[in-house]
Design an enzyme around this catalytic site. Structure first.
Site, PDB file in Angstrom:
ATOM      1  N   SER A 299       0.799  -1.240   0.000  1.00 55.42           N
ATOM      2  CA  SER A 299       0.000   0.000   0.000  1.00 55.42           C
ATOM      3  C   SER A 299       0.823   1.278   0.000  1.00 55.42           C
ATOM      4  O   SER A 299       0.310   2.340  -0.302  1.00 55.42           O
ATOM      5  CB  SER A 299      -0.957   0.021   1.193  1.00 55.42           C
ATOM      6  OG  SER A 299      -0.240   0.044   2.399  1.00 55.42           O
TER       7      SER A 299
ATOM      8  N   ASP B  29      -2.991   8.618   7.631  1.00 54.39           N
ATOM      9  CA  ASP B  29      -3.843   7.822   8.515  1.00 54.39           C
ATOM     10  C   ASP B  29      -2.917   7.189   9.539  1.00 54.39           C
ATOM     11  O   ASP B  29      -1.770   7.605   9.681  1.00 54.39           O
ATOM     12  CB  ASP B  29      -4.687   6.804   7.720  1.00 54.39           C
ATOM     13  CG  ASP B  29      -3.847   5.822   6.922  1.00 54.39           C
ATOM     14  OD1 ASP B  29      -2.661   5.623   7.248  1.00 54.39           O
ATOM     15  OD2 ASP B  29      -4.385   5.237   5.952  1.00 54.39           O
TER      16      ASP B  29
ATOM     17  N   HIS C 260      -0.109   5.288   7.065  1.00 51.80           N
ATOM     18  CA  HIS C 260       0.522   5.800   5.843  1.00 51.80           C
ATOM     19  C   HIS C 260       0.912   7.265   5.921  1.00 51.80           C
ATOM     20  O   HIS C 260       0.110   8.094   6.330  1.00 51.80           O
ATOM     21  CB  HIS C 260      -0.438   5.623   4.664  1.00 51.80           C
ATOM     22  CG  HIS C 260      -0.872   4.214   4.478  1.00 51.80           C
ATOM     23  ND1 HIS C 260      -2.026   3.727   5.023  1.00 51.80           N
ATOM     24  CD2 HIS C 260      -0.293   3.187   3.836  1.00 51.80           C
ATOM     25  CE1 HIS C 260      -2.151   2.441   4.700  1.00 51.80           C
ATOM     26  NE2 HIS C 260      -1.104   2.092   3.986  1.00 51.80           N
TER      27      HIS C 260
END
Ligand SMILES: *[C@@H]1O[C@H](CO)[C@@H](O)[C@H](O)[C@H]1NC(C)=O
Ligand SMILES: *[C@@H]1O[C@H](CO)[C@@H](O)[C@H](O)[C@H]1NC(C)=O
Ligand SMILES: *[C@@H]1O[C@H](CO)[C@@H](O)[C@H](O)[C@H]1NC(C)=O
Length: 368
Positions: A54, A344, A347
């Site tokens: 991600s 978040d 990340h």
């Protein structure tokens, strides 16, 4: 091919930390520092091809059945007018910064995007999938596209390029392109420390050996398919990301030393292995990119880089939310992302990615 990417019904194991991880490290809004990225003089790199998790997914997970998605608000809040694209951040993520630095294009599209043109393929695409890892168990648990399935997509990509521009030119594109690999955080933080899946069989020394073995096998497969210029990112200080502080950092949410030590151990083994491959695979150039040190420095001295918040993310309370969990429409979300290192609980913001990567990307051209 697609069938192999279906979630395995035997892997419905979910813990809050797994869900957190789904959104692994992504990037930020760049107006400020963007212009500082050096324009490479005559880049010989026609395309950029990215593999990983991600931190580098630019939207592949939008097209597969997985909980590791972020194609909804507020993801992408500071990006192209606020459109969520499946990037796990408020803006651009590292693959975008790489193609921009090489002056190839502005964004690196997800390979699974159904609207890709031949031109998109010829200048590079992204195979990364949020929730993935070097360890195939990690991709199973988080229902991401595993590295071996990312390789299969890459083979499919090569066929498409061949059909589009012929055998000769496709060979040149494959051999001259820049390949970037960025994954491993989920393996350590989630699969190893937050589930019993591997801990029962491996201590951290043995597990990091196993991960490096997976990495090495993957890289040699890439080489076998024609890749020659390969950049591999090490792990960040994963013990300092907000969700890990919350889960394992005690009441004061300090960095989890055990996780950081594991990341450093993995990094040193990975870097040695890359040097070995560098010296043994003919006509190849491997680059190990250390992000641990610059990321830790950023987290320890946020003010030095113009940030104000290093221990919580912007979205929601910033302590635990990631992707599907509570980020969406959370009224607690911050208003000024530029003060935050983390978007978040897992990340980075685009701005943090830029601060970390800008000096590294400036040098890419001299290596390749
Ligand atoms: C590329 O290289 C050529 C010849 O070496 C040079 O004339 C040209 O200015 C270079 N382009 C850039 C953008 O530096
Ligand atoms: C693909 O193109 C169609 C038609 O232009 C559009 O409706 C759709 O939103 C596009 N999908 C993506 C992922 O861009
Ligand atoms: C591989 O060799 C190049 C020089 O040919 C060097 O710049 C690079 O750092 C080496 N990579 C590794 C991982 O040792």
């Amino acid at each position: 091919m697609r069938k192999e990417m279906e979630p395995h019904s035997s892997s419905c194991y979910y813990s809050p930390s797994l869900v957190l991880l789904l959104s692994l490290l992504v990037c930020f809004t760049s107006q400020i520092i963007q212009k500082a990225i050096a324009a490479p003089a005559n880049s010989t790199v026609p395309a950029v091809l990215v593999f990983g998790d991600s931190m580098v997914d630019t939207g592949n997970n939008d097209y597969i059945p997985t909980l590791a998605k972020c194609n909804f608000r507020p993801y992408g809040r500071d990006f192209m007018g606020g459109i969520p694209t499946g990037r796990f951040s408020n803006g651009k993520v590292p693959p975008d910064l790489i193609v921009e630095a090489l002056e190839i294009k502005e964004l690196l599209p997800a390979y699974l995007d159904p609207n890709l043109t031949l031109q998109d393929l010829l200048t590079g695409v992204n195979f990364a999938s949020g929730g993935g890892g070097y360890d195939p168990l990690t991709s199973n648990v988080e229902t991401a596209i595993s590295l071996s399935d990312q390789l299969k997509l890459f083979e499919e990509y090569i066929e498409k390029v061949k059909n589009g521009v012929g055998e000769e030119r496709s060979k040149t594109i494959v051999s001259d392109s820049l390949y970037a690999l960025c994954t491993g955080s989920n393996d350590i933080a989630t699969t190893y420390f937050s589930t019993p899946l591997r801990k029962l069989q491996y201590n951290i020394a043995a597990y990091t050996d196993l991960l490096v073995q997976f990495a090495s096998t993957f890289i040699q497969e890439l080489y076998r398919l024609g890749a020659r210029k390969i950049v591999v990112f090490g792990l960040p200080p994963i013990g300092c990301v907000p969700s890990q502080r919350t889960i394992a950092g005690g009441t004061t949410r300090i960095c989890v030393e055990k996780y950081n030590d594991a990341a450093m151990l993995f990094n040193s083994k990975l870097s040695s292995q890359l040097t070995l491959l560098n010296n043994t695979l003919p006509q190849s150039t491997f680059l190990y990119v250390d992000i641990y040190k610059p990321a830790l420095d950023l987290i320890q001295s946020p003010y030095k880089y113009g940030f104000e918040e290093a221990t919580i993310g912007c979205c929601g309370t910033g302590k635990i939310e990631t992707a599907i969990v509570l980020c969406d429409g959370n009224p607690l979300s911050c208003t000024d992302t530029s003060k935050y290192i983390f978007w978040d609980s897992y990340h980075p913001t685009e701005k943090a990615y830029e601060v970390i990567l800008t000096p590294i990307l400036k040098n890419l051209n001299s290596v390749f």
